[in-house]
Write a protein that holds these residues in place. Sequence first.
Motif, PDB file in Angstrom:
ATOM      1  N   CYS A 177       0.073   2.235  -6.088  1.00 36.66           N
ATOM      2  CA  CYS A 177       1.039   1.106  -5.253  1.00 36.66           C
ATOM      3  C   CYS A 177       1.944   1.247  -6.279  1.00 36.66           C
ATOM      4  CB  CYS A 177      -0.004   0.800  -4.514  1.00 36.66           C
ATOM      5  SG  CYS A 177      -1.221   1.697  -3.477  1.00 36.66           S
TER       6      CYS A 177
ATOM      7  N   SER B 133       0.587   9.644  -7.245  1.00 37.70           N
ATOM      8  CA  SER B 133      -0.248  10.022  -7.525  1.00 37.70           C
ATOM      9  C   SER B 133      -0.707  11.693  -7.779  1.00 37.70           C
ATOM     10  CB  SER B 133      -0.286  10.343  -5.395  1.00 37.70           C
ATOM     11  OG  SER B 133       0.260  10.971  -5.085  1.00 37.70           O
TER      12      SER B 133
ATOM     13  N   SER C  74      -7.917  12.972  -9.496  1.00 38.35           N
ATOM     14  CA  SER C  74      -7.330  12.055  -8.196  1.00 38.35           C
ATOM     15  C   SER C  74      -7.229  10.513  -8.782  1.00 38.35           C
ATOM     16  CB  SER C  74      -7.761  12.651  -6.943  1.00 38.35           C
ATOM     17  OG  SER C  74      -7.875  13.879  -6.731  1.00 38.35           O
ATOM     18  N   LEU C  75      -5.980   9.825  -8.221  1.00 37.24           N
ATOM     19  CA  LEU C  75      -5.665   9.078  -8.631  1.00 37.24           C
ATOM     20  C   LEU C  75      -4.510   8.655  -7.735  1.00 37.24           C
ATOM     21  CD1 LEU C  75      -3.713   7.721 -11.023  1.00 37.24           C
ATOM     22  CD2 LEU C  75      -5.487   8.435 -12.452  1.00 37.24           C
ATOM     23  N   ALA C  76      -4.213   7.205  -7.197  1.00 38.02           N
ATOM     24  CA  ALA C  76      -2.485   6.501  -6.795  1.00 38.02           C
ATOM     25  C   ALA C  76      -2.749   5.310  -7.765  1.00 38.02           C
ATOM     26  CB  ALA C  76      -2.564   6.473  -5.641  1.00 38.02           C
TER      27      ALA C  76
ATOM     28  N   SER D  10      -3.249  14.357  -7.582  1.00 40.57           N
ATOM     29  CA  SER D  10      -4.676  15.002  -6.788  1.00 40.57           C
ATOM     30  C   SER D  10      -5.103  16.175  -7.065  1.00 40.57           C
ATOM     31  CB  SER D  10      -4.304  14.828  -5.439  1.00 40.57           C
ATOM     32  OG  SER D  10      -3.588  16.252  -4.629  1.00 40.57           O
TER      33      SER D  10
ATOM     34  N   ASP E   5       1.341  -1.242   0.009  1.00 41.86           N
ATOM     35  CA  ASP E   5       0.186  -0.011   0.285  1.00 41.86           C
ATOM     36  C   ASP E   5       0.698   1.210   0.207  1.00 41.86           C
ATOM     37  OD1 ASP E   5       0.667  -0.548   2.721  1.00 41.86           O
ATOM     38  OD2 ASP E   5      -1.256  -0.122   3.484  1.00 41.86           O
TER      39      ASP E   5
ATOM     40  N   VAL F 257       2.384   4.186  -1.669  1.00 33.26           N
ATOM     41  CA  VAL F 257       2.316   4.697  -2.449  1.00 33.26           C
ATOM     42  C   VAL F 257       3.541   5.167  -3.813  1.00 33.26           C
ATOM     43  CG1 VAL F 257       0.776   7.375  -4.114  1.00 33.26           C
ATOM     44  CG2 VAL F 257      -0.385   5.792  -2.217  1.00 33.26           C
TER      45      VAL F 257
END
Lengths: 505, 370
Positions: free
Chosen positions: A279, A254, A275-277, A256, A249, A251
Motif C-alpha cells: 500500500c 500488487s 500474491s502480495l500487495a 497476484s 489502504d 494499493v
Amino acid sequence: MAVAIELRDIVKRFPGVVANDGVNLSVESATIHALIGENGAGKSTVMKILYGSQQPDEGQIFVNGTEVHFKSARDAIASGIGMVFQHFMLADNLTVWENVALGMPEKFAPKNIIKRVEKLSAQYGLNVDPLAFVGELGVGERQRVEILKVLYRGATTIILDEPTAVLVPQEVDELFESLRGLTAQGATIIFISHKLDEVLAIANDITVVRAGKTVAQVKPGGVTARDLAQLMVGSELPSPDTRSTMQSDKVTFSISGLTLGPEHKGGRNLLHDISLAVCEGEIVGIAGVEGNGQTELLETIIGIRTPMSGSISIAGIDVNEMTTRDRREMGMGYIPEDRQREGMLLPVPLHVNTILGYQTSAAFSHGPWIDQEAAMKRTSEIIDEFDVRTPGPSTLAFALSGGNQQKFIVGREMLMEPKILIAAHPTRGIDVGAQAQVWDAMRTARDKGMALLLISADLDELIGLSDRLLVMLRGNVVANLDPATITKAELGRYMTGAHTAQDAA
Amino acid sequence: MKLKSLYRSAQAPIIAIAIALAVSALALLVGGYNPGRAFSAMASKVGSVESAALIVNKAVPIFLSGLAVSIGFRMGIFNIGVEGQYLLGAALGGVVGAAVDLPGPIHVLIIMLTAMFFSMLWALIPAVLNVQKNVHIVISTIMLNAIAVSVIAALSKTHWFITTAFRQTRPLKPSAFFPNLNTPLRWIGIHLPKGTQLFGFVIVAILVGVGYHILMGRTRFGFDIMATGINPTAARFAGVNPKRTILVAMALSGAIGGLIGMAGLLEDQHAYRVGEFPVGFGFAGIAVALLGRGNVSGLALSALLFGLLERASLGLSNAKVPREFSAIMVGLLILTMVIIYELTTRKVQAQAIKEASELLAKTHAEKVLA
C-alpha cells in the motif's frame, strides 16, 4: 586430538569496511568443521585468508602447530590446504584425469596420472571414473572431481565453499557420504554454509561468524537450528520502533497469482502462485534464505523474466505486458541485488550513472536529448544527501568503495521518488552508520507515501523496517507475519521451513 | 588544467609513434635497408599541398568506415562486415545511379541513399540472425563479406553491367558527380595542380562525424548504446531493450557504411568497376576504430594518419625499399598504440581509485578525531 588449522585474532580491513575483526578458529584434524554465518558476516574473507588469496592485516595462522604466512594460494596448497569453490573450474571437453592434471607442473605421463586418480578415488570412496568426460558428469560428480583435484595436489585440509548450494537433496546425501569417507581417511574438512540443518547433520564442530567476529564454537549435539540462527543474527533487536500509523489502504503495487516456470524442462516452478500487495506508505519485507526465489521474483517484477501466469500492477494498472522501460516510467524504482552487475556502469563517471535507468525520465531528458547538467546537479544532491564518499560527481564509478557505490545507488533511486521502490539488500556491504542513514531515508520516504518492497537477508533490517513481513521458501510465500511481534529466531525458523504456514495463522 | 590534460592525451600517441618508428627502423636494418633514407624518402612524399589533398581524400572513406565500426564497438559488437556492406552498397548505388536520369543534387542523393539502404540491409542480416538465433556477429559478418563479393560478381554478369577493360556498371552521367572542393580552395588562395582534386565528400564525412558525436554523447539512444557496451546486464535492468538496440545500431552502422564507397564512386571512378573499385576500407576502419576509441577526433586523426602512411609509402620505392614495409609500419603502429592506450587507461584508473580511497581514509580519520 591434534589441531590441524588454527586462526588467531585475524583482522582484515577493506576500504570503508572491516571484513574480519577478530576471527578465531580451531579445526581438529580429521573432522568436519562447519563455518556458518549470514551473508556478509565475513565467512568468505576468512576462507580467502586461509587459502592464501588474501593476507590478513593482523593475526596468526597455524597449520599443524606451525605458524605460516601465505603469500598466495600456492603457499597454501604447499601446506596441504585445498579449496573447492562454489563455481566449478573444470573443462567440459576434457576427461576427469585430464582435468586433474591440468595446471600441474609435472611431466605428462597419462598412465601414472590415471593410476593415481583411480587410487585416490578408491581410497576416499569418491567413485569417479578417471576416463569419463567431465561434460557428461552430473553436478555431484563434478564436485567430486574438484575434490579429487585438490587431493591430487596433496591437500589434507579441504575447504568447501557452500558445497550444497548447487546440489539437489540426493546429491547432498552423496556428498556427505564422501565427506565422511574423507575424514575416515584422515582428511580435515572445513565446510562453509548457511544451511543450518545440513550443518547439524554433517559437522563435528561448528563455528559461528557474525559481523566479522567469531562469536561461538559449538558441538552439533548440544544445539538446535534455532540456537544457531540466534547466534548467527545476534540477540539484540534493532532500535527502530518509530512505526508510522499513517498507512493508507490504497494499493500502490500488487502481484497476484504470479507463477514462473522452471529453468529447465521438468524442473520445479521457480515461483509458485505468489500474491502480495504494497500500500501507499507501506514497507513490505520479504524474508527468505537466499536461493528460494527472491532473485527470480525481482527479475520478474522488473520485467526481465516472463511469468507463466499471474499479473503485476502499479497503481491499479497492469504492467504485465510492459517492457522494463515502461515499468520504470510508470514509477518503479529498483535497487538491484548485485550493485556492480545490475546497477552500475563502472568505467564511467558517477554523473553518467545517475542517468542509468532514467534515460527517458523528464528529469534527465528532453525528447531524444540527455540533459547532462541536470544529471550533474542530481549527482551532487545524491552525494550530499546520502553521504557518498567520492572526490566528486565526475569520479569514475569503480573508484568508489562498495559501500559508497551502494549508497549512491540507493540515493539515485530514492531521489527519483518512485511510486514503488523495489529494494533488494539496500544496505548490503555498507557500514553501520551509513546503514542507519539509509534506513532513515527509507522510513522518511515511506512516511511521505512511497510504497517499498524490501527484500533482504538482514533480519534486523527486515524486522525493523517492514510494516508487514512475508517469508519465501522454495518459490512460495509461506508466511505473512507481523514484524512487531516476531523475533529473529522465530523468523529464522520460518525461513528454513522449520515452522509452517499453518503455525503462522 | 586544460593544457595539462591535452598534453596527457597527446602523450600516448606520440610515444606510440616513436616506438613504432624505432621498431620499423630496426626491421629496415634487419632487411638490409637504410632507415634514414627510407624515412626521408617517405617524408619527401608528404610535404606538398597536392599530397595534403590526397591524404585527406584517402582519409575520408577510412574515417567513415571507422565511424561505422565504432558504433558496434560502443555497444560491444565487433562488426567485421563493413567491408562487404560498403562494397555492395557502392555496386548497387552505381547500378541505380546509371539507370536513372535526374537533375544534379537529386541524382547524387538517390545514389547515396541507395548505397546506404543496401549497406544497411546487409548489416541487418547478421543483426537479425544474432537477435533471433543468437548467431555470433563476428562469424556472420565475416561470412557475409565473402558473400557480398560473390553477389557483386554475380550481379556483374547481368545486363546492369557492361564490359570495358573491366566488368563495370554503366558510367554515371555528370549530374551524378559529387562536386570537389578545388574551386573554394582557389578562393582562399590554394591552387591544386591539374589532375588533383580535394573530394567534396570530406564535407559529408565531417557532417556524419559531428552527427555521430552528438548522437553518442548527447542523446538517449547514445546512452543506451554506451550502457549496453559497458554492462549489458545493468543496461537491461535500466530498461534498455538489448535486441532493439542491436538492430538499430547495426542498421545505423550499415547506413554509414554505405557512404564509404561514395567518394570513390561519385568523385573518382564514376562507375563501379569489379576489380578496380577500392577495397579494404572496411578493414582499415576496424584499425582506425581501435585507435580512435570511439572518439570522433581520435577517429579523424587515426584516419589521417592512415592516409599519411599510405601516401608516404609511395616514397619507399625511391629508396629501393619494398612497399610492403609500409604495411609493417602500419601494423606496428596499431600494436604500439593499443598497448600504450591500455597502459595509460590502467594508470588513470589506478589514480582514480587512489584518490577516492585517500579521501575515504581522510574522512575516516576526521571522524575518529571528532
